[in-house]
Design a protein around this motif. Structure first.
Motif, PDB file in Angstrom:
ATOM      1  N   UNK A 127      -1.860  -8.766  13.092  1.00  0.00           N
ATOM      2  CA  UNK A 127      -1.162  -7.638  12.479  1.00  0.00           C
ATOM      3  C   UNK A 127      -1.344  -6.365  13.293  1.00  0.00           C
ATOM      4  N   UNK A 128      -0.266  -5.621  13.475  1.00  0.00           N
ATOM      5  CA  UNK A 128      -0.335  -4.367  14.225  1.00  0.00           C
ATOM      6  C   UNK A 128      -0.844  -3.235  13.340  1.00  0.00           C
ATOM      7  N   UNK A 129      -1.285  -2.140  13.948  1.00  0.00           N
ATOM      8  CA  UNK A 129      -1.624  -0.952  13.153  1.00  0.00           C
ATOM      9  C   UNK A 129      -0.345  -0.319  12.607  1.00  0.00           C
ATOM     10  N   UNK A 130      -0.517   0.575  11.672  1.00  0.00           N
ATOM     11  CA  UNK A 130       0.625   1.283  11.089  1.00  0.00           C
ATOM     12  C   UNK A 130       1.283   2.139  12.163  1.00  0.00           C
ATOM     13  N   UNK A 131       2.597   2.033  12.246  1.00  0.00           N
ATOM     14  CA  UNK A 131       3.354   2.842  13.205  1.00  0.00           C
ATOM     15  C   UNK A 131       3.479   4.271  12.682  1.00  0.00           C
ATOM     16  N   UNK A 132       3.504   5.220  13.592  1.00  0.00           N
ATOM     17  CA  UNK A 132       3.713   6.610  13.223  1.00  0.00           C
ATOM     18  C   UNK A 132       5.168   6.792  12.803  1.00  0.00           C
ATOM     19  N   UNK A 133       5.423   7.386  11.633  1.00  0.00           N
ATOM     20  CA  UNK A 133       6.804   7.603  11.192  1.00  0.00           C
ATOM     21  C   UNK A 133       7.594   8.416  12.214  1.00  0.00           C
ATOM     22  N   UNK A 134       8.877   8.061  12.337  1.00  0.00           N
ATOM     23  CA  UNK A 134       9.753   8.722  13.301  1.00  0.00           C
ATOM     24  C   UNK A 134      10.455   9.948  12.720  1.00  0.00           C
ATOM     25  N   UNK A 135      10.219  10.239  11.445  1.00  0.00           N
ATOM     26  CA  UNK A 135      10.885  11.371  10.791  1.00  0.00           C
ATOM     27  C   UNK A 135       9.973  11.871   9.660  1.00  0.00           C
ATOM     28  N   UNK A 136      10.548  12.605   8.717  1.00  0.00           N
ATOM     29  CA  UNK A 136       9.766  13.248   7.651  1.00  0.00           C
ATOM     30  C   UNK A 136       9.581  12.315   6.456  1.00  0.00           C
ATOM     31  N   UNK A 137       8.702  11.330   6.598  1.00  0.00           N
ATOM     32  CA  UNK A 137       8.368  10.411   5.512  1.00  0.00           C
ATOM     33  C   UNK A 137       6.992   9.825   5.776  1.00  0.00           C
ATOM     34  N   UNK A 138       6.454   9.104   4.823  1.00  0.00           N
ATOM     35  CA  UNK A 138       5.169   8.431   4.988  1.00  0.00           C
ATOM     36  C   UNK A 138       5.417   6.928   5.075  1.00  0.00           C
ATOM     37  N   UNK A 139       4.499   6.176   5.693  1.00  0.00           N
ATOM     38  CA  UNK A 139       4.713   4.738   5.871  1.00  0.00           C
ATOM     39  C   UNK A 139       4.736   3.947   4.561  1.00  0.00           C
ATOM     40  N   UNK A 140       4.006   4.439   3.557  1.00  0.00           N
ATOM     41  CA  UNK A 140       3.971   3.743   2.278  1.00  0.00           C
ATOM     42  C   UNK A 140       3.572   4.713   1.184  1.00  0.00           C
ATOM     43  N   UNK A 141       3.914   4.335  -0.042  1.00  0.00           N
ATOM     44  CA  UNK A 141       3.489   5.077  -1.229  1.00  0.00           C
ATOM     45  C   UNK A 141       3.009   4.051  -2.239  1.00  0.00           C
ATOM     46  N   UNK A 142       1.838   4.296  -2.789  1.00  0.00           N
ATOM     47  CA  UNK A 142       1.331   3.431  -3.853  1.00  0.00           C
ATOM     48  C   UNK A 142       1.398   4.205  -5.156  1.00  0.00           C
ATOM     49  N   UNK A 143       1.966   3.586  -6.173  1.00  0.00           N
ATOM     50  CA  UNK A 143       1.999   4.156  -7.510  1.00  0.00           C
ATOM     51  C   UNK A 143       1.636   3.030  -8.473  1.00  0.00           C
ATOM     52  N   UNK A 144       0.513   3.202  -9.168  1.00  0.00           N
ATOM     53  CA  UNK A 144       0.033   2.127 -10.030  1.00  0.00           C
ATOM     54  C   UNK A 144      -0.255   0.889  -9.204  1.00  0.00           C
ATOM     55  N   UNK A 145       0.304  -0.236  -9.635  1.00  0.00           N
ATOM     56  CA  UNK A 145       0.089  -1.501  -8.925  1.00  0.00           C
ATOM     57  C   UNK A 145       1.212  -1.842  -7.949  1.00  0.00           C
ATOM     58  N   UNK A 146       2.082  -0.884  -7.691  1.00  0.00           N
ATOM     59  CA  UNK A 146       3.177  -1.136  -6.752  1.00  0.00           C
ATOM     60  C   UNK A 146       2.977  -0.345  -5.468  1.00  0.00           C
ATOM     61  N   UNK A 147       3.293  -1.000  -4.363  1.00  0.00           N
ATOM     62  CA  UNK A 147       3.289  -0.346  -3.059  1.00  0.00           C
ATOM     63  C   UNK A 147       4.707  -0.432  -2.512  1.00  0.00           C
ATOM     64  N   UNK A 148       5.264   0.733  -2.184  1.00  0.00           N
ATOM     65  CA  UNK A 148       6.586   0.827  -1.584  1.00  0.00           C
ATOM     66  C   UNK A 148       6.379   1.099  -0.096  1.00  0.00           C
ATOM     67  N   UNK A 149       6.802   0.160   0.732  1.00  0.00           N
ATOM     68  CA  UNK A 149       6.639   0.308   2.179  1.00  0.00           C
ATOM     69  C   UNK A 149       7.975   0.772   2.751  1.00  0.00           C
TER      70      UNK A 149
END
Length: 151
Positions: A14-36
């Motif tokens: 597995x690769x490391x997390x890539x740096x976002x190319x624009x104004x966003x984050x790589x993932x957001x966790x809310x409760x038990x859900x992760x949005x990648x």
């Protein structure tokens, strides 16, 4: 079998997390859900450029989607610390850079879907959407985002 044993058996690192190319984050966790966030296809560290049905065929597109799945797992691991905490891959949304007559977006996206099933077993079975689009950032051939449920 653990997720990491499956990855090892498939010779996947597995690769490391890539740096976002624009104004966003790589993932957001809310409760038990992760949005990648959407990940574009990359080959040799650069965007995997091309349009399906024009410069790229279905099998190459499927390989690009599989490569994205590996990148998505790297980001998901960063989000949760341990992929064995994944309870379910909930949904994938796939955008396929398509010529107007290309209609095999679903087959291209199988490259990612099949890998998630191989790695996570029944937990990897997911809902999915696959769309043909006129263009993707940096000219990439495929972009995929993911939603996962975690412990």
């Amino acid at each position: 079998m653990s997720v990491y044993n499956q990855l090892k058996a498939l010779h996947i690192e597995l690769p490391p997390v890539a740096t976002p190319a624009a104004a966003y984050v790589p993932f957001v966790r809310t409760g038990n859900l992760v949005f990648v966030s959407g990940h574009i296809a990359r080959k040799d560290g650069k965007p995997w450029v091309g349009q399906l049905g024009k410069e790229i065929g279905t099998e190459e597109g499927k390989a690009a989607a599989r490569a994205i799945a590996i990148d998505l797992m790297g980001t998901l691991q960063a989000a949760v610390g341990d992929l064995n905490k994944v309870k379910r891959i909930v949904k994938l949304m796939s955008l396929v850079n398509s010529a107007p007559t290309f209609t095999e977006q679903h087959l291209v996206t199988n490259g990612a879907s099949e890998l998630f099933s191989q790695v996570f077993g029944d937990k990897g079975a997911h809902a999915r959407s696959a769309f043909g689009v006129a263009q993707i950032p940096m000219g990439s051939c495929v972009e995929i985002e993911l939603i996962a449920e975690v412990e």
